[in-house]
Motif scaffolding. Structure first.
Motif, PDB file in Angstrom:
ATOM      1  N   ALA A 123      -4.407  15.965  24.820  1.00  0.00           N
ATOM      2  CA  ALA A 123      -4.124  14.530  24.722  1.00  0.00           C
ATOM      3  C   ALA A 123      -2.675  14.272  25.123  1.00  0.00           C
ATOM      4  N   GLU A 124      -2.441  13.136  25.757  1.00  0.00           N
ATOM      5  CA  GLU A 124      -1.100  12.811  26.250  1.00  0.00           C
ATOM      6  C   GLU A 124      -0.064  12.869  25.142  1.00  0.00           C
ATOM      7  N   ILE A 154       0.670   6.412  20.985  1.00  0.00           N
ATOM      8  CA  ILE A 154       0.123   6.195  19.637  1.00  0.00           C
ATOM      9  C   ILE A 154      -0.891   5.059  19.656  1.00  0.00           C
ATOM     10  N   HIS A 155      -0.611   4.037  20.440  1.00  0.00           N
ATOM     11  CA  HIS A 155      -1.499   2.873  20.473  1.00  0.00           C
ATOM     12  C   HIS A 155      -2.747   3.094  21.319  1.00  0.00           C
ATOM     13  N   THR A 156      -2.918   4.290  21.864  1.00  0.00           N
ATOM     14  CA  THR A 156      -4.197   4.643  22.495  1.00  0.00           C
ATOM     15  C   THR A 156      -5.107   5.360  21.507  1.00  0.00           C
ATOM     16  N   LEU A 157      -4.569   5.686  20.326  1.00  0.00           N
ATOM     17  CA  LEU A 157      -5.343   6.395  19.316  1.00  0.00           C
ATOM     18  C   LEU A 157      -6.132   5.412  18.452  1.00  0.00           C
ATOM     19  N   HIS A 158      -7.011   5.970  17.623  1.00  0.00           N
ATOM     20  CA  HIS A 158      -7.860   5.128  16.775  1.00  0.00           C
ATOM     21  C   HIS A 158      -7.948   5.726  15.367  1.00  0.00           C
ATOM     22  N   GLY A 159      -8.314   4.890  14.432  1.00  0.00           N
ATOM     23  CA  GLY A 159      -8.603   5.355  13.080  1.00  0.00           C
ATOM     24  C   GLY A 159      -7.417   6.008  12.402  1.00  0.00           C
ATOM     25  N   ASP A 160      -7.690   7.124  11.705  1.00  0.00           N
ATOM     26  CA  ASP A 160      -6.657   7.800  10.918  1.00  0.00           C
ATOM     27  C   ASP A 160      -5.524   8.339  11.782  1.00  0.00           C
ATOM     28  N   ASP A 161      -5.852   8.854  12.959  1.00  0.00           N
ATOM     29  CA  ASP A 161      -4.795   9.377  13.828  1.00  0.00           C
ATOM     30  C   ASP A 161      -3.777   8.292  14.156  1.00  0.00           C
ATOM     31  N   PHE A 162      -4.262   7.097  14.456  1.00  0.00           N
ATOM     32  CA  PHE A 162      -3.359   5.981  14.754  1.00  0.00           C
ATOM     33  C   PHE A 162      -2.496   5.646  13.539  1.00  0.00           C
ATOM     34  N   ASP A 163      -3.135   5.507  12.379  1.00  0.00           N
ATOM     35  CA  ASP A 163      -2.399   5.127  11.166  1.00  0.00           C
ATOM     36  C   ASP A 163      -1.355   6.185  10.790  1.00  0.00           C
ATOM     37  N   ILE A 164      -1.755   7.444  10.830  1.00  0.00           N
ATOM     38  CA  ILE A 164      -0.863   8.531  10.416  1.00  0.00           C
ATOM     39  C   ILE A 164       0.338   8.641  11.351  1.00  0.00           C
ATOM     40  N   LEU A 165       0.073   8.653  12.654  1.00  0.00           N
ATOM     41  CA  LEU A 165       1.166   8.863  13.606  1.00  0.00           C
ATOM     42  C   LEU A 165       2.031   7.623  13.794  1.00  0.00           C
ATOM     43  N   LYS A 166       1.465   6.459  13.653  1.00  0.00           N
ATOM     44  CA  LYS A 166       2.292   5.253  13.696  1.00  0.00           C
ATOM     45  C   LYS A 166       3.274   5.251  12.533  1.00  0.00           C
ATOM     46  N   ASN A 167       2.782   5.625  11.346  1.00  0.00           N
ATOM     47  CA  ASN A 167       3.648   5.690  10.168  1.00  0.00           C
ATOM     48  C   ASN A 167       4.709   6.776  10.322  1.00  0.00           C
ATOM     49  N   LEU A 168       4.304   7.934  10.827  1.00  0.00           N
ATOM     50  CA  LEU A 168       5.234   9.044  11.005  1.00  0.00           C
ATOM     51  C   LEU A 168       6.325   8.685  12.014  1.00  0.00           C
ATOM     52  N   PHE A 169       5.904   8.160  13.155  1.00  0.00           N
ATOM     53  CA  PHE A 169       6.847   7.795  14.212  1.00  0.00           C
ATOM     54  C   PHE A 169       7.780   6.686  13.739  1.00  0.00           C
ATOM     55  N   SER A 170       7.220   5.645  13.130  1.00  0.00           N
ATOM     56  CA  SER A 170       8.035   4.519  12.670  1.00  0.00           C
ATOM     57  C   SER A 170       9.065   4.980  11.656  1.00  0.00           C
ATOM     58  N   THR A 171       8.650   5.805  10.717  1.00  0.00           N
ATOM     59  CA  THR A 171       9.570   6.307   9.696  1.00  0.00           C
ATOM     60  C   THR A 171      10.703   7.098  10.332  1.00  0.00           C
ATOM     61  N   GLU A 172      10.377   7.974  11.273  1.00  0.00           N
ATOM     62  CA  GLU A 172      11.393   8.803  11.919  1.00  0.00           C
ATOM     63  C   GLU A 172      12.472   7.955  12.586  1.00  0.00           C
ATOM     64  N   TYR A 173      12.055   6.963  13.357  1.00  0.00           N
ATOM     65  CA  TYR A 173      13.040   6.207  14.130  1.00  0.00           C
ATOM     66  C   TYR A 173      13.695   5.083  13.334  1.00  0.00           C
ATOM     67  N   ILE A 174      13.030   4.578  12.331  1.00  0.00           N
ATOM     68  CA  ILE A 174      13.698   3.639  11.426  1.00  0.00           C
ATOM     69  C   ILE A 174      14.848   4.352  10.723  1.00  0.00           C
ATOM     70  N   LEU A 175      14.583   5.564  10.222  1.00  0.00           N
ATOM     71  CA  LEU A 175      15.622   6.328   9.533  1.00  0.00           C
ATOM     72  C   LEU A 175      16.770   6.679  10.475  1.00  0.00           C
ATOM     73  N   LYS A 176      16.444   7.069  11.702  1.00  0.00           N
ATOM     74  CA  LYS A 176      17.497   7.375  12.678  1.00  0.00           C
ATOM     75  C   LYS A 176      18.353   6.144  12.962  1.00  0.00           C
ATOM     76  N   ASN A 177      17.713   4.998  13.104  1.00  0.00           N
ATOM     77  CA  ASN A 177      18.457   3.763  13.345  1.00  0.00           C
ATOM     78  C   ASN A 177      19.359   3.409  12.167  1.00  0.00           C
ATOM     79  N   LEU A 178      18.851   3.562  10.952  1.00  0.00           N
ATOM     80  CA  LEU A 178      19.649   3.238   9.766  1.00  0.00           C
ATOM     81  C   LEU A 178      20.912   4.096   9.705  1.00  0.00           C
ATOM     82  N   VAL A 179      20.738   5.403   9.890  1.00  0.00           N
ATOM     83  CA  VAL A 179      21.886   6.316   9.832  1.00  0.00           C
ATOM     84  C   VAL A 179      22.856   6.029  10.972  1.00  0.00           C
TER      85      VAL A 179
END
Length: 338
Positions: free
Chosen positions: A83-84, A172-197
């Motif tokens: 997968a891409e 991430i937005h080509t994914l569906h179901g749990d994969d989409f939810d899990i990776l969207k949350n993981l990715f968002s958390t990673e870069y939100i935290l990087k931006n904050l710091v």
């Protein structure tokens, strides 16, 4: 092998490797050794090469990185067509190579710098050094076709980072179901935290104003505005007073802040926020690995956890080389000292 069989095999192998990795409680073992030779033996379970300390330090980092990449590439090789989104972690390493090469050319270096080796997964032709146009020709970064002057180099690196982040977001937005939810949350958390710091460091260490800080934030829409899900949390703190606890006490990410004692002087500590953020993200990555076994989200979760292990190994190397205490080194990577 077919996709289902490949996922089953990869998950089993990944689970075994994760059990032997220096993450979780085992991460502290990296900081209990007394020498680089001992660290080599711990990490690679073999006798260390006979090298001067400086070279041994570099070799540990190089071998640890090569091991992570080779394991991940091996996982991808089990799929007829990965997968891409599974290719994108390697694309980040590739993009970092481009930034390293560009920086070297920018200051007039004649020899190609040392780069991450990701084998056939690289989209650049670094054999064409020092011709940057030929290096990037046919790649997603073909716009990088001339050597910038030193004042524009940072802008080029920022553009590379934004392009990689947008690629992840689209995948991430080509994914569906749990994969989409899990990776969207993981990715968002990673870069939100990087931006904050990053926002805190730019404000405190570089005394940048709000507009300058905004121009350095990561975003996934068209611009780093309050409507962007990655940039918005950092934008929301730009007008807070850095030494007024009451302005931070009700903040959504207040659990990342350094402790406050009533009656004592307090200031936001970006290093503390970064350490706590790293812990938060690594726990989330581990959850991603276990939450949906035999899926793309579990493989990405594994890669993020193992990337944290790599950071710990590099920090352990530096602490031994520079004589930094094990406690300070563990604090630097967010490992709780018991």
């Amino acid at each position: 092998m077919d996709n289902s069989a490949a996922h089953s095999y990869v998950y089993a192998k990944a689970s075994g490797l994760l059990g032997k990795s220096f993450t979780g409680e085992r991460a502290s073992l990296l900081f209990n050794v007394k020498s680089l030779s001992e660290l080599w033996s711990l990490v690679f379970r073999s006798q260390p090469p006979l090298l001067p300390e400086v070279l041994l330090a570099k070799q540990i980092e190089t071998e640890a990185f090569k091991r992570l990449v080779s394991q991940y590439v091996y996982f991808l090789s089990q799929f007829d067509k990965p997968a891409e989104i599974l290719r994108l972690p390697l694309k980040v390493f590739d993009a970092n190579n481009l930034k390293t090469a560009g920086a070297a050319l920018c200051v007039g270096k004649k020899d190609c710098p040392e780069l991450f080796d990701i084998g056939d997964f690289s989209e650049f032709n670094f054999d064409a050094w020092p011709d940057i146009e030929k290096i990037t020709e046919g790649s997603a970064f073909s716009w990088y076709n001339s050597v910038p002057d030193i004042h524009d180099q940072q802008k080029h690196e920022y553009k590379i980072d934004i392009q990689c982040v947008h690629d992840f977001w689209k995948a991430i937005h080509t994914l569906h179901g749990d994969d989409f939810d899990i990776l969207k949350n993981l990715f968002s958390t990673e870069y939100i935290l990087k931006n904050l710091v990053w926002a805190l460091r730019l404000k405190i260490n570089y005394q940048m104003n709000n507009e300058e800080i905004i121009q350095n934030l990561i975003y996934v829409t068209d611009a780093p505005t309050k409507d962007d899900p990655i940039a918005a949390p950092a934008l929301a703190i730009l007008d807070k007073e850095l030494d007024v606890w009451e302005q931070w006490a009700g903040w959504r990410y207040a659990n990342l802040l350094n402790p406050h004692t009533p009656g004592e002087i307090w200031n936001v500590d970006p290093a503390w926020v970064e350490e706590q953020g790293r812990l938060k993200f690594t726990r989330l990555a581990m959850q991603a690995f276990h939450q949906r076994p035999m899926s793309v989200s579990s493989i990405i979760g594994w890669f993020k956890v193992k990337s944290f292990e790599l950071s710990c190994i590099r920090t352990a190397v530096e602490s031994l080389r520079l004589g930094i205490s094990s406690q300070d080194a563990m604090n630097a990577v967010g490992i709780k000292v018991r």
